[in-house]
Design a protein around this motif. Sequence first.
Motif, PDB file in Angstrom:
ATOM      1  N   ASP A  10       0.856  -1.197   0.000  1.00 11.65           N
ATOM      2  CA  ASP A  10       0.000   0.000   0.000  1.00 11.65           C
ATOM      3  C   ASP A  10       0.879   1.229   0.000  1.00 11.65           C
ATOM      4  O   ASP A  10       1.393   1.633   1.050  1.00 11.65           O
ATOM      5  N   HIS A  12       1.458   5.077  -2.637  1.00 11.33           N
ATOM      6  CA  HIS A  12       0.680   5.946  -3.543  1.00 11.33           C
ATOM      7  C   HIS A  12       1.604   6.683  -4.509  1.00 11.33           C
ATOM      8  O   HIS A  12       2.726   7.038  -4.130  1.00 11.33           O
ATOM      9  N   HIS A 189      -9.037   0.031  -1.654  1.00 12.49           N
ATOM     10  CA  HIS A 189      -8.309   0.920  -0.746  1.00 12.49           C
ATOM     11  C   HIS A 189      -9.314   1.686   0.116  1.00 12.49           C
ATOM     12  O   HIS A 189     -10.287   2.239  -0.397  1.00 12.49           O
ATOM     13  N   GLU A 241      -4.738  -0.573   3.578  1.00 14.64           N
ATOM     14  CA  GLU A 241      -4.651   0.517   4.565  1.00 14.64           C
ATOM     15  C   GLU A 241      -5.718   0.439   5.643  1.00 14.64           C
ATOM     16  O   GLU A 241      -5.948   1.397   6.363  1.00 14.64           O
ATOM     17  N   ASP A 308       2.470   3.076   2.966  1.00 14.72           N
ATOM     18  CA  ASP A 308       1.552   4.184   2.658  1.00 14.72           C
ATOM     19  C   ASP A 308       2.307   5.440   2.245  1.00 14.72           C
ATOM     20  O   ASP A 308       1.809   6.560   2.418  1.00 14.72           O
ATOM     21  N   HIS A 311       2.057   9.194   2.188  1.00 14.41           N
ATOM     22  CA  HIS A 311       1.023   9.782   3.048  1.00 14.41           C
ATOM     23  C   HIS A 311       1.459   9.865   4.510  1.00 14.41           C
ATOM     24  O   HIS A 311       2.311   9.118   4.978  1.00 14.41           O
TER      25      HIS A 311
HETATM   26 MN    MN Z   1      -2.808   4.065   1.323  1.00 16.70          MN
END
Ligand code: MN
Length: 359
Positions: A10, A12, A189, A241, A308, A311
């Motif tokens: 996960d 981005h 997601h 996530e 992630d 983020h």
């Molecule tokens: Mn994510």
Amino acid sequence: MTKIWANSGDSHVLEPDDLWLSRLPKRLAERAPRSERGEKYELLYIDGERMDRQLNDFMDAMRPPGARDLGPRLQDLDQEGVWGQLAFPSMGFWHVMITDRELAREVVRAWNNWAYDEILQKNDRVITPACVSMANVEDAVAELERAAELGFQAVFLPTVTRPDEEYALDRWEPLWTAAERAGMVLGFHIGTGGDTVVYRGPGGAVVNYMETTYPGMRVVSHLVAGGALDRHPDLKILIAEGGAGWVPAIGDRMDEGYRQHGMFVRPKLSRLPSEIIKQQVYASFQHDRSAVEVVEATGYRNVMWGDDYPHLEGTYGHTQETLRGLFADVPDDVRERVTRGTFNELFTVPEQPAQDAAV
Ligand code: MN
Ligand code: MZD
């Protein structure tokens, strides 16, 4: 201190602001998802609809160098100890709110072409899922098959559907059939498909953080109890996530419902819900120690770590500290499974050179 290397299920990409402007005719591009800075809010426009979101200056402020640029991203990954990434959309997430059939079809096609040209063709450690239309299932099937031909290994789907479009309904059957046939993982997601702020008041930050997790559980209950995964035993789904400690727990709850309310159950399944979950449902987490503990405690092994990146909810800047904490006094086979094995079961990225992979 030896580095713990991991793959991330996960992450981005941050798309360029002109992604759709540069790839679609103006009459469509100006209706694609875009955001503007308002006085107090981020103004998100999707096909003329405006959604005000909290300004994420703090998120923008802490963006690591590789957020928008593949070269620096690979350096960030080496620094953090991440080998491969499944990198979900960012602005691309919002395509799922589009209801106009032509716009949805063209917006996702352009996103996939951008991801193919700028990510898949330019490196082999970072892969992205493909986007597919949420406005028309036939278009979604066609784009999934086109993306599979291009080498995509997963599609992104939202956890929240429109009313009367829940994932257990037959309307989705062509998409499940196509995904299974193409060997495409369905990557759901969290925080997508609807409002991400549903409550304002005391505890709002954490309450809303949790509110985006529950729809991920609903995706599992619908796809398991509705029979889709039972009908398509080679289909694999990832809830990204949303944490992973809850997955075996809802397996138990669904088994109890399936047994104790057997007289009401339809469709009947060829396997217990918990067995379908153990074979076909995967989940990613970033910091949760419970996600690692359930592997040993319950035998549920489809747990996948995710950074992630880039983020705020991710581990950039403290990945090694996080991984050391997660896997302190955990058996090697569990650490290997959660950091790399589960990811490698779903996705193919080149083998990490031995000298780097030392853990
Ligand atoms: Mn994510
Ligand atoms: C993909 C969703 C995740 C969330 C929403 C936030 C900022 C706040 O009443 P109050 O004054 O106490 O305020 C409550 C409020 C929630 C407004 C306040 O605490 O503004 N928090 C964080 O927006 N929280 C729930 S968490 O939605 C799942 C996790 C954070 C990143 C997240 C917003 C991402 C996701 C997901 O769809 C997105 C995206 C492209 O990246 C971010 C933003 C956007 C939405």
